[in-house]
Design a protein around this motif. Sequence first.
Motif, PDB file in Angstrom:
ATOM      1  N   ASN A 230       0.398  -1.022  10.104  1.00  0.00           N
ATOM      2  CA  ASN A 230      -0.281  -2.269  10.753  1.00  0.00           C
ATOM      3  C   ASN A 230      -0.815  -3.138   9.389  1.00  0.00           C
ATOM      4  OD1 ASN A 230       0.197  -1.765  13.388  1.00  0.00           O
ATOM      5  ND2 ASN A 230      -1.261   0.153  13.291  1.00  0.00           N
ATOM      6  N   PHE A 231      -1.317  -2.510   8.323  1.00  0.00           N
ATOM      7  CA  PHE A 231      -1.809  -3.094   7.369  1.00  0.00           C
ATOM      8  C   PHE A 231      -0.934  -2.976   6.064  1.00  0.00           C
ATOM      9  CE2 PHE A 231      -5.000  -2.107  10.452  1.00  0.00           C
ATOM     10  CZ  PHE A 231      -5.376  -3.157  10.956  1.00  0.00           C
ATOM     11  N   PRO A 232      -0.168  -3.321   5.831  1.00  0.00           N
ATOM     12  CA  PRO A 232       0.830  -3.089   4.653  1.00  0.00           C
ATOM     13  C   PRO A 232       0.431  -3.400   3.513  1.00  0.00           C
ATOM     14  CG  PRO A 232       1.894  -5.055   5.856  1.00  0.00           C
ATOM     15  CD  PRO A 232       0.610  -4.646   6.408  1.00  0.00           C
ATOM     16  N   THR A 233      -0.508  -4.273   3.082  1.00  0.00           N
ATOM     17  CA  THR A 233      -0.590  -5.008   1.814  1.00  0.00           C
ATOM     18  C   THR A 233      -2.169  -4.717   1.466  1.00  0.00           C
ATOM     19  OG1 THR A 233      -0.966  -7.312   2.620  1.00  0.00           O
ATOM     20  CG2 THR A 233       1.195  -6.468   1.811  1.00  0.00           C
ATOM     21  N   ALA A 234      -2.465  -4.721   0.350  1.00  0.00           N
ATOM     22  CA  ALA A 234      -3.992  -4.983  -0.353  1.00  0.00           C
ATOM     23  C   ALA A 234      -3.964  -6.149  -1.394  1.00  0.00           C
ATOM     24  CB  ALA A 234      -4.406  -3.517  -0.895  1.00  0.00           C
ATOM     25  N   ASN A 235      -4.982  -6.848  -1.406  1.00  0.00           N
ATOM     26  CA  ASN A 235      -4.864  -8.155  -2.296  1.00  0.00           C
ATOM     27  C   ASN A 235      -6.186  -8.046  -2.975  1.00  0.00           C
ATOM     28  OD1 ASN A 235      -5.617 -11.111  -1.957  1.00  0.00           O
ATOM     29  ND2 ASN A 235      -3.724 -10.845  -2.611  1.00  0.00           N
ATOM     30  N   PHE A 236      -6.309  -8.640  -4.290  1.00  0.00           N
ATOM     31  CA  PHE A 236      -7.362  -8.943  -4.775  1.00  0.00           C
ATOM     32  C   PHE A 236      -7.020 -10.449  -5.272  1.00  0.00           C
ATOM     33  CE2 PHE A 236      -9.692 -10.118  -8.792  1.00  0.00           C
ATOM     34  CZ  PHE A 236     -10.831 -10.038  -8.153  1.00  0.00           C
ATOM     35  N   GLN A 237      -8.071 -11.496  -5.030  1.00  0.00           N
ATOM     36  CA  GLN A 237      -7.932 -12.919  -5.423  1.00  0.00           C
ATOM     37  C   GLN A 237      -9.192 -13.433  -5.598  1.00  0.00           C
ATOM     38  OE1 GLN A 237      -6.280 -15.226  -2.203  1.00  0.00           O
ATOM     39  NE2 GLN A 237      -5.639 -16.955  -3.447  1.00  0.00           N
TER      40      GLN A 237
ATOM     41  N   ARG B 156      -3.420   7.944   8.655  1.00  0.00           N
ATOM     42  CA  ARG B 156      -4.763   7.748   9.330  1.00  0.00           C
ATOM     43  C   ARG B 156      -5.781   6.807   8.464  1.00  0.00           C
ATOM     44  NH1 ARG B 156      -8.985  11.127   7.928  1.00  0.00           N
ATOM     45  NH2 ARG B 156      -8.321  12.849   6.461  1.00  0.00           N
ATOM     46  N   ILE B 157      -5.716   7.095   6.989  1.00  0.00           N
ATOM     47  CA  ILE B 157      -6.595   6.446   6.208  1.00  0.00           C
ATOM     48  C   ILE B 157      -6.126   4.812   6.214  1.00  0.00           C
ATOM     49  CG2 ILE B 157      -7.562   6.310   3.850  1.00  0.00           C
ATOM     50  CD1 ILE B 157      -6.964   9.007   3.582  1.00  0.00           C
ATOM     51  N   MET B 158      -5.158   4.286   5.524  1.00  0.00           N
ATOM     52  CA  MET B 158      -5.010   2.944   5.347  1.00  0.00           C
ATOM     53  C   MET B 158      -3.931   2.278   6.397  1.00  0.00           C
ATOM     54  SD  MET B 158      -6.689   2.171   2.976  1.00  0.00           S
ATOM     55  CE  MET B 158      -6.192   0.520   2.508  1.00  0.00           C
ATOM     56  N   ASP B 159      -3.514   3.102   7.290  1.00  0.00           N
ATOM     57  CA  ASP B 159      -2.631   2.764   8.452  1.00  0.00           C
ATOM     58  C   ASP B 159      -1.357   1.736   7.848  1.00  0.00           C
ATOM     59  OD1 ASP B 159      -1.451   1.941  10.728  1.00  0.00           O
ATOM     60  OD2 ASP B 159      -3.397   1.119  11.757  1.00  0.00           O
TER      61      ASP B 159
ATOM     62  N   VAL C  96       0.722  -1.319  -0.015  1.00  0.00           N
ATOM     63  CA  VAL C  96      -0.112   0.153  -0.082  1.00  0.00           C
ATOM     64  C   VAL C  96       0.721   1.243  -0.044  1.00  0.00           C
ATOM     65  CG1 VAL C  96      -1.759   1.314   1.358  1.00  0.00           C
ATOM     66  CG2 VAL C  96      -1.880  -1.218   1.037  1.00  0.00           C
ATOM     67  N   GLU C  97       2.027   1.167   0.666  1.00  0.00           N
ATOM     68  CA  GLU C  97       2.783   2.474   0.805  1.00  0.00           C
ATOM     69  C   GLU C  97       3.459   2.942  -0.691  1.00  0.00           C
ATOM     70  OE1 GLU C  97       6.060   1.813   3.120  1.00  0.00           O
ATOM     71  OE2 GLU C  97       6.972   0.276   2.373  1.00  0.00           O
ATOM     72  N   ASN C  98       3.403   1.725  -1.407  1.00  0.00           N
ATOM     73  CA  ASN C  98       3.833   2.021  -2.969  1.00  0.00           C
ATOM     74  C   ASN C  98       2.889   2.506  -3.856  1.00  0.00           C
ATOM     75  OD1 ASN C  98       6.217   0.954  -2.396  1.00  0.00           O
ATOM     76  ND2 ASN C  98       5.760  -1.004  -2.962  1.00  0.00           N
TER      77      ASN C  98
ATOM     78  N   LEU D 244      -8.572  -5.007   2.273  1.00  0.00           N
ATOM     79  CA  LEU D 244      -8.104  -3.581   2.241  1.00  0.00           C
ATOM     80  C   LEU D 244      -8.119  -3.281   3.678  1.00  0.00           C
ATOM     81  CD1 LEU D 244     -10.171  -1.713  -0.411  1.00  0.00           C
ATOM     82  CD2 LEU D 244      -7.825  -2.305  -0.408  1.00  0.00           C
ATOM     83  N   LYS D 245      -6.907  -2.631   4.385  1.00  0.00           N
ATOM     84  CA  LYS D 245      -6.771  -2.684   5.822  1.00  0.00           C
ATOM     85  C   LYS D 245      -7.067  -3.776   6.566  1.00  0.00           C
ATOM     86  CE  LYS D 245      -7.135   1.525   8.590  1.00  0.00           C
ATOM     87  NZ  LYS D 245      -8.062   2.687   8.890  1.00  0.00           N
ATOM     88  N   GLY D 246      -6.910  -4.913   6.143  1.00  0.00           N
ATOM     89  CA  GLY D 246      -7.190  -6.020   6.942  1.00  0.00           C
ATOM     90  C   GLY D 246      -8.491  -6.685   6.927  1.00  0.00           C
ATOM     91  N   VAL D 247      -9.458  -5.860   6.122  1.00  0.00           N
ATOM     92  CA  VAL D 247     -10.714  -6.531   5.889  1.00  0.00           C
ATOM     93  C   VAL D 247     -10.989  -7.196   4.507  1.00  0.00           C
ATOM     94  CG1 VAL D 247     -13.087  -5.836   6.137  1.00  0.00           C
ATOM     95  CG2 VAL D 247     -11.332  -4.897   7.605  1.00  0.00           C
TER      96      VAL D 247
END
Length: 276
Positions: free
Chosen positions: A182-189, A176-179, A159-161, A216-219
Amino acid sequence: MSNTTDSNSAASNAAPASTPPSAPPSTAPSTWIKRGIIGLVVLVALVYGAIFFYANVLNDAPDALDTDDLSEALETTVVEADDEPSLETAPSAAAPDEAAADSEDFDGLWTPTTASEFGYRVDEVLGGVNVTAVGRSSEIDGSLTIEGTTASVDATVEVENIVSDDSRRDGQFQGRIMDVANFPTANFQTTEPINFGAIPADGEQVTATAVGELTLKGVTQTVTVDVTAQATGTSIGVLGNIPITFTDYGIDNPSNPGVSLEDEGIVEFVLVFERG
């Protein structure tokens, strides 16, 4: 008699009493009020002018990803190996056995290239002016697995990229939005194979519906998305966009005193793969 005369003479010779200087005319309160109003109007005009200039000149939000972007990404993909197998397709009148044989040219594992793009698109209202905020990353990990005319996709991005044209927006997005700490990645599978129904001819595009999970954000939420696929001699591309509601992923509305955002946004992607 002489005393009286002397007194009168002294009085006549005395200097006349000085007249105190007149005070400058005071500025009426209404004048100051008028000046204040004019100054406020000028300030507001300057602020809105600056916002309008930013929104229409400096804000460099790219257009939404579409089928033209998919084709362009495939055209600009560089294949390092010279001996990649050709992805030939059977003509529409080909016999079933011939079509099945050609489909085997696609079968197997494919990995994403830097021609890929994955990111967000959100509408903002900045001081009453509509602005589109877009952040993207081309650093994608994951895979595309093809078997016959079906495909499965797994794509992960740090996400930081994901960055926009404004470092201040990126700071808010990563904090504050994506944090991302604590939640470094986003994924689609995908959770079931995407059935494209047919092998596309070289350069042609086919569409299908994908069912999968977006995290997103661990959810993680189950999503259904229309996707478009295209193949060239050595690459395969997949285009799609996923509408999201922030609260579904535990994301508070990103609005702040200076910027108002809608409660929804879009995750969009063009994923370009080459042989793994």
